[in-house]
Enzyme design. Structure first.
Site, PDB file in Angstrom:
ATOM      1  N   ARG A 122     -22.858   1.170 -12.805  1.00 29.91           N
ATOM      2  CA  ARG A 122     -22.035   0.596 -13.792  1.00 29.91           C
ATOM      3  C   ARG A 122     -20.708   1.151 -14.438  1.00 29.91           C
ATOM      4  O   ARG A 122     -20.308   0.815 -15.378  1.00 29.91           O
ATOM      5  CB  ARG A 122     -22.607  -0.568 -14.687  1.00 29.91           C
ATOM      6  N   LYS A 144      -5.937   2.830 -11.476  1.00 25.40           N
ATOM      7  CA  LYS A 144      -5.967   2.040 -10.046  1.00 25.40           C
ATOM      8  C   LYS A 144      -7.135   2.643  -9.254  1.00 25.40           C
ATOM      9  O   LYS A 144      -6.645   3.776  -8.735  1.00 25.40           O
ATOM     10  CB  LYS A 144      -4.751   1.480  -9.542  1.00 25.40           C
ATOM     11  N   GLU A 186       7.963   8.994  -3.189  1.00 27.72           N
ATOM     12  CA  GLU A 186       7.577   8.229  -4.471  1.00 27.72           C
ATOM     13  C   GLU A 186       8.223   8.920  -5.835  1.00 27.72           C
ATOM     14  O   GLU A 186       8.389   8.224  -6.633  1.00 27.72           O
ATOM     15  CB  GLU A 186       6.061   8.699  -4.369  1.00 27.72           C
ATOM     16  N   LYS A 214       5.300   7.259 -15.514  1.00 28.14           N
ATOM     17  CA  LYS A 214       3.998   6.551 -15.287  1.00 28.14           C
ATOM     18  C   LYS A 214       2.899   6.146 -16.245  1.00 28.14           C
ATOM     19  O   LYS A 214       2.653   5.153 -16.570  1.00 28.14           O
ATOM     20  CB  LYS A 214       3.311   7.361 -14.059  1.00 28.14           C
ATOM     21  N   GLU A 224      -1.212  -4.294 -15.334  1.00 32.63           N
ATOM     22  CA  GLU A 224       0.069  -5.015 -14.342  1.00 32.63           C
ATOM     23  C   GLU A 224       0.380  -6.237 -14.739  1.00 32.63           C
ATOM     24  O   GLU A 224       0.342  -7.125 -13.697  1.00 32.63           O
ATOM     25  CB  GLU A 224       0.051  -4.432 -12.850  1.00 32.63           C
ATOM     26  N   ARG A 228       4.330  -2.560 -15.569  1.00 28.57           N
ATOM     27  CA  ARG A 228       3.771  -1.539 -14.660  1.00 28.57           C
ATOM     28  C   ARG A 228       4.083  -1.848 -13.174  1.00 28.57           C
ATOM     29  O   ARG A 228       4.094  -0.882 -12.397  1.00 28.57           O
ATOM     30  CB  ARG A 228       2.229  -1.697 -14.633  1.00 28.57           C
ATOM     31  N   ASN A 232       6.383  -0.142  -8.541  1.00 28.77           N
ATOM     32  CA  ASN A 232       6.537  -0.579  -7.032  1.00 28.77           C
ATOM     33  C   ASN A 232       7.848  -0.770  -6.549  1.00 28.77           C
ATOM     34  O   ASN A 232       8.290  -1.178  -5.774  1.00 28.77           O
ATOM     35  CB  ASN A 232       5.604  -1.819  -6.821  1.00 28.77           C
ATOM     36  N   HIS A 235       8.780  -0.639  -2.931  1.00 33.25           N
ATOM     37  CA  HIS A 235       7.501  -0.863  -2.043  1.00 33.25           C
ATOM     38  C   HIS A 235       7.574  -2.011  -1.183  1.00 33.25           C
ATOM     39  O   HIS A 235       6.375  -2.349  -0.351  1.00 33.25           O
ATOM     40  CB  HIS A 235       6.296  -0.700  -3.038  1.00 33.25           C
ATOM     41  N   HIS A 239       5.898  -1.123   1.967  1.00 31.76           N
ATOM     42  CA  HIS A 239       4.737  -1.712   2.372  1.00 31.76           C
ATOM     43  C   HIS A 239       5.059  -2.453   3.992  1.00 31.76           C
ATOM     44  O   HIS A 239       4.043  -2.443   4.965  1.00 31.76           O
ATOM     45  CB  HIS A 239       4.065  -2.695   1.693  1.00 31.76           C
ATOM     46  N   HIS A 251       3.424   6.827   3.631  1.00 27.76           N
ATOM     47  CA  HIS A 251       3.962   5.630   2.586  1.00 27.76           C
ATOM     48  C   HIS A 251       5.159   6.060   1.988  1.00 27.76           C
ATOM     49  O   HIS A 251       5.998   5.448   1.807  1.00 27.76           O
ATOM     50  CB  HIS A 251       2.747   5.947   1.799  1.00 27.76           C
TER      51      HIS A 251
HETATM   52  N1  GLY Z   1       1.327   2.903  -7.901  1.00 26.37           N
HETATM   53  C1  GLY Z   1       1.433   1.963  -8.935  1.00 26.37           C
HETATM   54  C2  GLY Z   1       0.676   1.655 -10.181  1.00 26.37           C
HETATM   55  O1  GLY Z   1      -0.124   2.811 -10.287  1.00 26.37           O
HETATM   56  O2  GLY Z   1       0.762   0.831 -10.965  1.00 26.37           O
END
Ligand code: GLY
Length: 346
Positions: A122, A144, A186, A214, A224, A228, A232, A235, A239, A251
């Site tokens: 956990r 993330k 990026e 960031k 998000e 946040r 993107n 993107h 994508h 990417h």
């Molecule tokens: N790569 C986008 C984020 O971490 O929110």
């Protein structure tokens, strides 16, 4: 670009705190900073499970009882079965919740290591040592984690903030040229998210400036709900190009094309003028990245994929530049998408 223009070995050139209260952590940037990992280990840890790939020539020495767990290379391994295997391997070794997981690699490794760390017992602490430019300025920061399902990318995952992120610029020396350049795709997005003329800065400062943007977005909006999502930028088409080209584009390359496309969409909607579109093209060109879709990909291939982006709450949602900077724009009209595609392919 000179990747190794360097300060002293093991030198921290920049430290950026991701301040999330009792889950705050530092991102250290500099040549050799991975050798500082002992400074960041949880005091309770007796064992360190290092998750990496066989083709990553980067070692870390935690000084703890340490074991290396290798995962396969490529998106095909970024699946729930790999997390299951890692957790079983951790259990057979006897890793417990006081110990630590260390992810050493690119985004696939840190996403998988972070996810395994978040669910094993956990939740056990994780430290990331990203070894790609993309990992250092994006994937390893912000908590993330995730894996792909047959139905789509990153559909299963968690938010699990690391205890520290060590962006060792020396690890970039071994990156193949194409992969390093793709990471600049990026990085290019940060130019338009408040970073300004990042291409004029030395590498350590570019990484630090990107990490700062960031970190600010993550601190303002960890899960998000809004801001946040600006990370993107580029993107949505990015994508779609990755999928429709069956990953012929990396990417960061796909994001580079997606950034130019987003500028053309914004222009088609009257949000920005021709000079601003030219600035987008200048930045992508300065990084020697693609600005057009790969041959054989048509608007009809990518348009159905726009709606599938998991960030789309209503119709087709894009991050678009404008007078107030980049913002989330819902229900972008099809005419603008088509006109922008024509401009992209001209
Ligand atoms: N790569 C986008 C984020 O971490 O929110």
């Amino acid at each position: 670009m000179d990747r190794s223009a360097s300060a002293s070995e093991n030198g921290v050139e920049h430290t950026i705190m991701v301040d999330l209260g009792d889950r705050a952590y530092p991102v250290e940037i500099g040549h050799g900073v991975r050798h500082r990992i002992r400074e960041h280990l949880p005091t309770s840890a007796m064992r360190a499970a290092v998750v990496t790939q066989t083709n990553i020539p980067v070692e870390v020495d935690t000084g703890l009882e340490q074991r290396v767990f290798t995962i396969g290379d490529g998106e095909a391994h970024k699946v729930p079965a790999t997390v299951h295997e890692l957790c079983r391997d951790f259990a057979q070794w006897g890793l417990n919740r006081n110990d630590v997981v260390v992810g050493v690699g690119g985004g696939i490794v840190t996403d998988l290591a972070g996810f395994a760390a978040s669910v094993y017992h956990r939740g056990v602490p994780v430290i990331h040592v990203p070894t790609t430019l993309l990992g250092q300025i994006d994937a390893a920061i912000g908590g993330k984690t995730g894996v792909n399902l047959v139905e789509g990318k990153n559909l299963m995952g968690s938010y699990w903030q690391p205890a520290a992120v060590l962006c060792d610029l020396n690890t970039l020396d071994s990156l193949p040229e194409r992969e390093f350049r793709a990471g600049l795709g990026e990085l290019a997005k940060y130019h338009f998210l408040g970073g300004g003329q990042l291409d004029e800065l030395p590498l350590a400062q570019r990484v630090a400036a990107s990490v700062r943007i960031k970190a600010d977005a993550v601190m303002a909006d960890e899960r998000e709900g809004g801001r946040r999502a600006l990370l993107n930028y580029g993107h949505t088409l990015g994508h779609a190009l990755e999928t429709s080209s069956d990953h012929a584009l990396l990417h960061g390359e796909a994001v580079a094309v997606g950034i130019v496309y987003a500028a053309e969409v914004a222009a088609a909607m009257g949000r920005i003028d021709a000079d601003r579109v030219a600035e987008h093209r200048r930045v992508i060109g300065a990084y020697d990245l693609p600005m057009r879709p790969p041959p054989g990909i048509d608007f009809g291939d990518v348009r159905p994929l726009f709606g599938r982006d998991k960030k789309a709450l209503t119709g087709v949602t894009f991050i678009l530049d404008g007078d107030a900077g980049c913002e989330i724009v819902d229900d972008v009209p099809d005419e603008a998408l088509e006109a922008a595609w024509a401009a992209l392919c001209r």
